[in-house]
Design an enzyme around this catalytic site. Structure first.
Site, PDB file in Angstrom:
ATOM      1  N   LYS A   1       0.834  -1.217   0.000  1.00  0.00           N
ATOM      2  CA  LYS A   1       0.000   0.000   0.000  1.00  0.00           C
ATOM      3  C   LYS A   1       0.863   1.260   0.000  1.00  0.00           C
ATOM      4  CE  LYS A   1      -2.261  -0.827   3.867  1.00  0.00           C
ATOM      5  NZ  LYS A   1      -1.704  -2.115   4.307  1.00  0.00           N
TER       6      LYS A   1
ATOM      7  N   ARG B   1      -9.544   1.059   9.134  1.00  0.00           N
ATOM      8  CA  ARG B   1      -8.994  -0.259   9.423  1.00  0.00           C
ATOM      9  C   ARG B   1      -9.931  -1.098  10.279  1.00  0.00           C
ATOM     10  NH1 ARG B   1      -3.062   0.496   9.061  1.00  0.00           N
ATOM     11  NH2 ARG B   1      -1.924  -1.255   9.925  1.00  0.00           N
TER      12      ARG B   1
ATOM     13  N   ARG C   1      11.373  -6.736   5.668  1.00  0.00           N
ATOM     14  CA  ARG C   1      11.344  -5.285   5.796  1.00  0.00           C
ATOM     15  C   ARG C   1      12.153  -4.814   7.007  1.00  0.00           C
ATOM     16  NH1 ARG C   1       5.449  -2.620   5.128  1.00  0.00           N
ATOM     17  NH2 ARG C   1       5.147  -3.188   7.286  1.00  0.00           N
TER      18      ARG C   1
ATOM     19  N   ARG D   1      11.400  -3.617   9.940  1.00  0.00           N
ATOM     20  CA  ARG D   1      11.050  -2.441  10.734  1.00  0.00           C
ATOM     21  C   ARG D   1      10.819  -2.891  12.170  1.00  0.00           C
ATOM     22  NH1 ARG D   1       6.190   0.281   7.796  1.00  0.00           N
ATOM     23  NH2 ARG D   1       5.064  -0.687   9.507  1.00  0.00           N
TER      24      ARG D   1
ATOM     25  N   ARG E   1      -0.202  -8.606  13.619  1.00  0.00           N
ATOM     26  CA  ARG E   1      -0.712  -7.654  12.629  1.00  0.00           C
ATOM     27  C   ARG E   1      -1.576  -8.351  11.578  1.00  0.00           C
ATOM     28  NH1 ARG E   1       1.917  -2.884  11.414  1.00  0.00           N
ATOM     29  NH2 ARG E   1       2.735  -3.556   9.424  1.00  0.00           N
TER      30      ARG E   1
HETATM   31  P1  AMP Z   1       0.881   0.710   9.033  1.00  0.00           P
HETATM   32  O1  AMP Z   1       2.146   1.426   8.699  1.00  0.00           O
HETATM   33  O2  AMP Z   1      -0.314   1.206   8.268  1.00  0.00           O
HETATM   34  O3  AMP Z   1       1.002  -0.773   8.973  1.00  0.00           O
HETATM   35  O4  AMP Z   1       0.560   1.072  10.568  1.00  0.00           O
HETATM   36  C1  AMP Z   1       1.464   0.805  11.609  1.00  0.00           C
HETATM   37  C2  AMP Z   1       0.733   0.735  12.948  1.00  0.00           C
HETATM   38  O5  AMP Z   1       0.078   1.988  13.203  1.00  0.00           O
HETATM   39  C3  AMP Z   1      -0.383  -0.293  13.013  1.00  0.00           C
HETATM   40  O6  AMP Z   1       0.096  -1.578  13.338  1.00  0.00           O
HETATM   41  C4  AMP Z   1      -1.262   0.287  14.110  1.00  0.00           C
HETATM   42  O7  AMP Z   1      -0.711   0.070  15.398  1.00  0.00           O
HETATM   43  C5  AMP Z   1      -1.192   1.767  13.828  1.00  0.00           C
HETATM   44  N1  AMP Z   1      -2.249   2.206  12.894  1.00  0.00           N
HETATM   45  C6  AMP Z   1      -2.082   2.700  11.627  1.00  0.00           C
HETATM   46  N2  AMP Z   1      -3.272   3.003  11.060  1.00  0.00           N
HETATM   47  C7  AMP Z   1      -4.214   2.689  11.985  1.00  0.00           C
HETATM   48  C8  AMP Z   1      -5.633   2.753  11.999  1.00  0.00           C
HETATM   49  N3  AMP Z   1      -6.339   3.196  10.937  1.00  0.00           N
HETATM   50  N4  AMP Z   1      -6.271   2.332  13.123  1.00  0.00           N
HETATM   51  C9  AMP Z   1      -5.602   1.899  14.197  1.00  0.00           C
HETATM   52  N5  AMP Z   1      -4.256   1.788  14.243  1.00  0.00           N
HETATM   53  C10 AMP Z   1      -3.561   2.185  13.153  1.00  0.00           C
END
Ligand code: AMP
Length: 186
Positions: free
Chosen positions: A13, A88, A127, A129, A140
């Protein structure tokens, strides 16, 4: 063009959103990036989100919602935006849908990047991270299945869901997305 790029962690994404933002000259809004930067800057939101993020769980709907609405009200989003990582949960989608309804700015399209689980796991592990260690990756992916995947039905019912095969190279996936956007009529 107001769009959501949807898909499991590791689906690409972020990569695809950045390419699209460049092509379409609209902002790429990643809630994950916003939260990581809040952590780095040690803001109040960042301090609250840090531990939750490190465990692979989701931060509260209220926190993300507030952050997204604030961001969307900025001038650069008036011609559209690409949301990456939001909504999400079903609750996020519903509250966001109400907000968009009030503003009379409905989404044009929601694109799901489909990638099978084994491939996702490999990509996330590579990755490296901080929120990508093995246990956290499982968490996740599990949360994606239980909390986020149900949104597909929600957007399918809304009539704006499109699906792209996410297994190819980034350029191949990008072409698939561009085709969908042409089809959507822009
Ligand atoms: P991402 O980079 O989109 O995978 O997001 C990294 C982390 O940020 C996720 O594992 C969540 O802990 C938090 N996060 C990001 N977007 C959301 C969302 N829309 N709702 C809740 N937590 C989020």
């Amino acid at each position: 063009m107001r769009m959501v790029l949807f898909g499991p962690p590791g689906a690409g994404k972020g990569t695809q959103s950045a390419k699209l933002a460049d092509k379409m000259q609209i902002p790429h809004l990643s809630t994950g990036d916003m939260l990581r930067s809040a952590c780095e800057q040690q803001t109040e939101i960042g301090e609250q989100a840090r531990q939750v993020m490190q465990s692979g769980k989701l931060v509260s709907d209220e926190m993300v919602h507030q952050m997204v609405i604030q961001r969307l009200s900025r001038e650069d989003c008036q011609n559209g935006y690409i949301l990456d990582g939001f909504p999400r949960t079903l609750h996020q989608a519903e509250v966001f849908g109400e907000y968009l309804g009030q503003q009379q700015t409905p989404l044009d399209v929601v694109i799901q990047i489909e990638v099978e689980e084994q491939q996702l796991f490999k990509r996330l592990a590579a990755r490296g991270r901080q929120d990508d260690d093995i246990k956290v990756i499982h968490k996740r992916l599990e949360l994606y299945e239980s909390l986020t995947r149900p949104l597909l039905d929600y957007y399918e019912n809304e009539g704006n869901l499109r699906i792209v095969d996410g297994h190819g190279t980034p350029d191949e996936v990008f072409s698939g997305i561009v085709e969908i956007l042409q089809d959507v009529g822009r």
